[in-house]
Motif scaffolding. Structure first.
Motif, PDB file in Angstrom:
ATOM      1  N   LYS A  70      40.717   0.583  15.458  1.00 17.44           N
ATOM      2  CA  LYS A  70      42.161   0.657  15.691  1.00 17.44           C
ATOM      3  C   LYS A  70      42.531  -0.053  16.985  1.00 17.44           C
ATOM      4  N   HIS A  71      41.683   0.087  18.004  1.00 11.92           N
ATOM      5  CA  HIS A  71      41.956  -0.564  19.285  1.00 11.92           C
ATOM      6  C   HIS A  71      41.993  -2.089  19.136  1.00 11.92           C
ATOM      7  N   LEU A  72      41.082  -2.625  18.322  1.00 19.04           N
ATOM      8  CA  LEU A  72      41.035  -4.077  18.099  1.00 19.04           C
ATOM      9  C   LEU A  72      42.121  -4.553  17.147  1.00 19.04           C
ATOM     10  N   ASN A  73      42.765  -3.576  16.437  1.00 20.42           N
ATOM     11  CA  ASN A  73      43.824  -3.899  15.486  1.00 20.42           C
ATOM     12  C   ASN A  73      43.325  -4.782  14.344  1.00 20.42           C
ATOM     13  N   ILE A 120      47.756   1.695   1.480  1.00 24.51           N
ATOM     14  CA  ILE A 120      48.986   1.365   2.220  1.00 24.51           C
ATOM     15  C   ILE A 120      48.764   0.079   3.027  1.00 24.51           C
ATOM     16  N   LEU A 121      47.619  -0.011   3.729  1.00 26.32           N
ATOM     17  CA  LEU A 121      47.308  -1.203   4.520  1.00 26.32           C
ATOM     18  C   LEU A 121      47.141  -2.430   3.622  1.00 26.32           C
ATOM     19  N   ASN A 122      46.460  -2.244   2.499  1.00 26.25           N
ATOM     20  CA  ASN A 122      46.205  -3.377   1.596  1.00 26.25           C
ATOM     21  C   ASN A 122      47.506  -3.972   1.077  1.00 26.25           C
ATOM     22  N   LYS A 123      48.446  -3.109   0.680  1.00 31.06           N
ATOM     23  CA  LYS A 123      49.739  -3.584   0.175  1.00 31.06           C
ATOM     24  C   LYS A 123      50.531  -4.302   1.261  1.00 31.06           C
ATOM     25  N   ALA A 124      50.498  -3.716   2.467  1.00 31.82           N
ATOM     26  CA  ALA A 124      51.311  -4.268   3.561  1.00 31.82           C
ATOM     27  C   ALA A 124      50.805  -5.623   4.027  1.00 31.82           C
ATOM     28  N   HIS A 125      49.491  -5.850   3.929  1.00 28.50           N
ATOM     29  CA  HIS A 125      48.919  -7.066   4.516  1.00 28.50           C
ATOM     30  C   HIS A 125      48.277  -7.990   3.486  1.00 28.50           C
ATOM     31  N   GLY A 126      48.460  -7.713   2.207  1.00 28.00           N
ATOM     32  CA  GLY A 126      47.949  -8.603   1.159  1.00 28.00           C
ATOM     33  C   GLY A 126      46.441  -8.689   1.096  1.00 28.00           C
ATOM     34  N   LEU A 127      45.743  -7.561   1.365  1.00 25.59           N
ATOM     35  CA  LEU A 127      44.274  -7.535   1.347  1.00 25.59           C
ATOM     36  C   LEU A 127      43.809  -7.237  -0.083  1.00 25.59           C
ATOM     37  N   ILE A 128      43.785  -8.261  -0.902  1.00 25.90           N
ATOM     38  CA  ILE A 128      43.571  -8.075  -2.338  1.00 25.90           C
ATOM     39  C   ILE A 128      42.170  -7.558  -2.646  1.00 25.90           C
ATOM     40  N   ASN A 129      41.153  -8.118  -1.961  1.00 31.20           N
ATOM     41  CA  ASN A 129      39.786  -7.669  -2.249  1.00 31.20           C
ATOM     42  C   ASN A 129      39.607  -6.197  -1.889  1.00 31.20           C
ATOM     43  N   ARG A 175      43.966 -13.393  12.469  1.00 33.99           N
ATOM     44  CA  ARG A 175      43.255 -13.401  11.183  1.00 33.99           C
ATOM     45  C   ARG A 175      43.116 -12.007  10.574  1.00 33.99           C
ATOM     46  N   ASN A 176      42.965 -10.978  11.415  1.00 34.74           N
ATOM     47  CA  ASN A 176      42.821  -9.610  10.905  1.00 34.74           C
ATOM     48  C   ASN A 176      44.068  -8.763  11.157  1.00 34.74           C
ATOM     49  N   ILE A 177      45.153  -9.423  11.619  1.00 31.76           N
ATOM     50  CA  ILE A 177      46.384  -8.693  11.948  1.00 31.76           C
ATOM     51  C   ILE A 177      47.510  -9.068  11.000  1.00 31.76           C
ATOM     52  N   ASP A 178      47.771 -10.383  10.883  1.00 35.06           N
ATOM     53  CA  ASP A 178      48.874 -10.885  10.057  1.00 35.06           C
ATOM     54  C   ASP A 178      48.424 -12.209   9.446  1.00 35.06           C
ATOM     55  N   ILE A 179      48.059 -12.180   8.166  1.00 33.20           N
ATOM     56  CA  ILE A 179      47.491 -13.359   7.509  1.00 33.20           C
ATOM     57  C   ILE A 179      48.497 -14.510   7.435  1.00 33.20           C
TER      58      ILE A 179
END
Length: 620
Positions: free
Chosen positions: A217-220, A254-263, A38-42
């Motif tokens: 970071k450890h929990l990814n 960078i993270l938002n673009k890569a993983h679609g985190l729109i909010n 859920r928090n790694i790859d939607i």
């Protein structure tokens, strides 16, 4: 970002089990995979939740359906598709209520509440979290209890009730520490850091975020990591280190673009625009601000908002329909039972004298019920008469107040007028005589002021609610208010200053009511302020609202004062510094006028350090 070894090992282990599992066990593994992703790859989270839901429905596996609907909703929520997420959560709620699974009901209520937080409906969110908390305490589920306290804290932050929010965060952290739950502790720390930022404590927030970053970071947790970078950037901006602020906000983007985190992307764009503006790069700032507006509109557009409200209404409607259907079925069954009982009684009377005794008992019971019903009707009639008597008494009281108030005005005005004429016609009067005559005029003004306050209260009590608000220039009203109190302030050696822009600022309101609101607040400030102090009238723009404030250097409010400050006929512990009259009506009038103009009023006060009243209205 590379996955942690622990996350890879856990996910790979679950994937290997899919090859040797079947039926409900396979559903549970799919759901576990969705939760892990859920928090790694939607995309992966959605894929495995859909697989779990499809198989659960084939097997009619209710527990699997409840879990997969919730996990699928969480994945869409993380993608900022809130209307789709809420649709899935309400479906999960109906399913879990059908299976009477209190644990799953609680998790679902929390998920729905989270959507309300994103919609900034914090009061609505708290209702769902409180329901979940009650269920969690019934089944003694510490994990759910901690989630509830955390989310109640988030809602209270949105309502700017920071002390209460911190208390709930600490409750959640204590439970997570006792459970040795690293993931829960990490998330609680991020929320606590956001609270410190809201309280303007950047150093405290930065320290907590930096220490927490290693575990994130450890929990990814991609979403949590992105949010941590945003908050770190915000603290550096508050500390005026714009270089580091920009560096961290770019990491988040960078993270938002890569993983679609729109909010998260929406928050990052807004903050980057602010950083560029402070760096005087106005063109870039405007460009990113436009991107922020477009991104935010894609999340919270009118269609999505209406759909979310419609989903809630649909759920309530369906729930009511099910309950009504159940009651109808019960009524039908009761009618069938009654018919059968009557048939049995009829046969029993014919067949056996014993059943005649039963009939006599039933007849006696019926008479008793009739007597009881008669007593109830008699009590209802008495209550109705008593209520009408109270209404008549209240009307008589109101009429008496209006008559006395109006009839008292004329003689008091005459007393004041005759005094002024007498004083002007006898210039030979000495200082003592003039002092006495001035006192008569002053006391007349005091009585007239008290009568006006009483009439204002009565007018507010009988006036129907109006919504015909119009455009009002706040700056003009503020300047007029300062001008009207110039003489009074000079007499008491008090300075009134304005802290607001010169250009027009317009709100939706009523100019006459706004005058009365500000005049009452300034009058109170003058009344309780010592000589050689300052009263400040100011204006701040907060989002789409204008906040007007009146700040004095008076004695401040006690806890007892705070409990009764907006109630009628309440006097405060502080006394007027020049023996001015106080009816205890001014602030109750202010509150009603503000509410009629769809505004809000509150105060900030510390005993011995003065009081600040803030009035907020929507911008025109």
């Amino acid at each position: 970002m590379a996955q942690s070894n622990q996350s890879i090992s856990s996910i790979d282990s679950l994937k290997s089990l899919t090859k040797v599992s079947a039926d409900s066990s396979l559903v549970d593994i799919y759901n576990e995979l969705s939760w892990s992703y859920r928090n790694i790859d939607i995309d992966s989270a959605i894929h495995f939740a859909e697989q779990a839901l499809l198989l659960s429905r084939e097997l009619n596996y209710l527990n699997g359906i409840n879990h997969s609907l919730n996990y699928l909703g969480i994945a869409y929520r993380n993608r900022s598709n809130y209307s789709k997420a809420l649709e899935l959560f309400f479906e999960a709620l109906k399913s879990s209520e059908y299976s009477k699974d209190l644990q799953e009901i609680s998790y679902t209520l929390i998920n729905i509440g989270n959507i309300y937080i994103f919609q900034t409906n914090y009061e609505g969110a708290i209702d769902y979290f409180q329901r979940a908390l009650e269920n969690a305490k019934m089944i003694d589920n510490k994990n759910i209890i901690a989630y509830c306290y955390l989310n109640i804290g988030r809602s209270l932050v949105g309502l700017e009730r920071y002390q209460a929010a911190e208390e709930n965060y600490k409750k959640a952290q204590e439970i997570r520490l006792n459970m040795n739950d690293l993931e829960g502790i990490v998330i609680s720390n991020v929320d606590m850091a956001e609270l410190y930022i809201k309280q303007n404590l950047p150093d405290k927030a930065l320290k907590l975020l930096t220490e927490n970053l290693v575990n994130v970071k450890h929990l990814n947790h991609t979403s949590t990591l992105s949010l941590s970078y945003i908050n770190i950037a915000r603290t550096y901006m508050m500390k005026k280190n714009l270089v580091l602020a920009k560096e961290y906000i770019q990491k988040s983007m960078i993270l938002n673009k890569a993983h679609g985190l729109i909010n998260n992307e929406s928050q990052a764009l807004q903050l980057l625009s602010e950083i560029l503006e402070k760096s005087q790069d106005y063109d870039q700032a405007l460009s990113y601000f436009k991107l922020y507006v477009a991104t935010k509109d894609s999340i919270f557009n009118e269609e999505n908002t209406r759909k979310i409200e419609s989903l809630h209404a649909q759920y309530q409607s369906e729930k009511t329909e099910v309950e009504t259907k159940y009651l109808r079925e019960q009524t039908r069954l009761n009618e069938v039972i009654i018919k059968r009982q009557r048939a049995i009684i009829a046969l029993a009377i014919i067949a056996c004298v014993l059943f005649l005794i039963v009939a006599i008992v039933a007849f006696w019971s019926s008479n008793e019920r009739k007597k009881l019903n008669a007593q109830i009707e008699e009590q209802k009639e008495k209550a109705y008469k008593h209520n009408n008597d109270l209404i008549d008494i209240n009307n008589e009281k109101n009429n008496l107040i209006r008559i006395l108030s109006h009839d008292l005005r004329a003689p008091i005005n005459n007393i004041k007028g005759l005094t002024e004429i007498h004083q002007s016609e006898h210039e030979e009067f000495g200082a003592k005589e003039n002092q006495t005559l001035n006192l008569i005029k002053s006391e007349s003004d005091r009585i007239l002021s008290m009568i006006s306050k009483i009439l204002n209260v009565e007018a507010l009590n009988i006036e129907s609610k109006k919504e015909n608000l119009e455009k009002v220039n706040v700056i003009q009203v503020l300047n007029e208010t300062i001008g009207s109190f110039g003489t009074s302030a000079k007499t008491k050696q008090i300075k009134i200053v304005g802290n607001f822009p010169e250009q027009e600022v317009a709100i939706l309101g009523d100019k006459v009511h706004l005058h009365q609101v500000l005049e009452n607040l300034v009058s109170n400030a003058l009344k309780f302020s010592q000589p050689h102090t300052t009263i400040t009238l100011g204006l701040e723009i907060v989002g789409q609202a204008a906040q007007i404030f009146i700040q004095d250097q008076g004695p401040g409010l006690t806890e007892d004062d705070k409990d009764k400050i907006f109630k009628k006929f309440q006097t405060l512990s502080a006394k007027p510094t020049a023996n001015e009259v106080s009816t205890g009506l001014g602030l109750s009038i202010v509150k009603k006028y503000v509410e009629q103009m769809k505004g809000k009023i509150w105060y900030e006060s510390e005993l011995g350090k003065g009081t600040k009243f803030i009035v907020q209205f929507a911008m025109a």
